[in-house]
Design an enzyme around this catalytic site. Structure first.
Site, short mmCIF file in Angstrom:
data_model
loop_
_atom_site.label_atom_id
_atom_site.label_comp_id
_atom_site.label_asym_id
_atom_site.label_seq_id
_atom_site.Cartn_x
_atom_site.Cartn_y
_atom_site.Cartn_z
N TYR A 98 0.80 -1.22 0.00
CA TYR A 98 0.00 0.00 0.00
C TYR A 98 0.84 1.27 0.00
CZ TYR A 98 -3.62 -3.27 1.41
OH TYR A 98 -4.48 -4.33 1.47
N THR A 99 2.13 1.17 0.17
CA THR A 99 2.98 2.36 0.25
C THR A 99 3.87 2.46 -0.98
OG1 THR A 99 4.64 1.12 1.50
CG2 THR A 99 3.02 2.35 2.77
#
EC number: 5.6.2.2
Length: 110
Positions: A98-99
Site C-alpha cells: 500500500y505504500t
C-alpha cells in the site's frame, strides 16, 4: 575484526547499517532518485531481498519504514507516500503493497 565488519552495526563513514545501505543502493539502481516517480515499496523490498539481502522481508521493510519516517531520523533518506506510521505509534505503518517510495534529497548526498 572480520566479525565486527559484517555485523549490523552502523558504518562510521556514512552512519548506515548494512540493510540500510543495501536499500539505498537498490533504490538508486532502480532509478528512484528524488525527482523520479514513486514506486511500490514491495518492488524495492523484493529487489533488495533478491539481489543483496537474503533475509526476511519484514526486517527489510521495517528498516525502510524507519528511513521514511520524518520523526525517526533527523534527515529521512526515503521519501514515502502513504501510511508510514505516526509519531505516537511508529509501528502503525501500512503493508508494503500500500505504500510507495523514492529516495529523498538527503540520500543523494551519500
Amino acid at each position: 575484526m572480520y566479525v565486527i565488519m559484517d555485523r549490523a552495526l552502523p558504518f562510521i563513514g556514512d552512519g548506515l547499517k548494512p540493510v540500510q545501505r543495501r536499500i539505498v543502493y537498490a533504490m538508486s539502481e532502480l532509478g528512484l532518485n528524488a525527482s523520479a516517480k514513486f514506486k511500490k515499496s514491495a518492488r524495492t523490498v523484493g529487489d533488495v531481498l533478491g539481489k543483496y539481502h537474503p533475509h526476511g522481508d519484514s526486517a527489510c521493510y521495517e528498516a525502510m519504514v524507519l528511513m521514511a519516517q520524518p520523526f525517526s531520523y533527523r534527515y529521512p533518506l526515503v521519501d514515502g507516500q502513504g501510511n508510514w506510521g505516526a509519531p505516537d505509534d511508529p509501528k502503525s505503518f501500512a503493508a508494503m503493497r500500500y505504500t510507495e517510495s523514492r529516495l529523498s534529497k538527503y540520500s543523494e548526498l551519500l
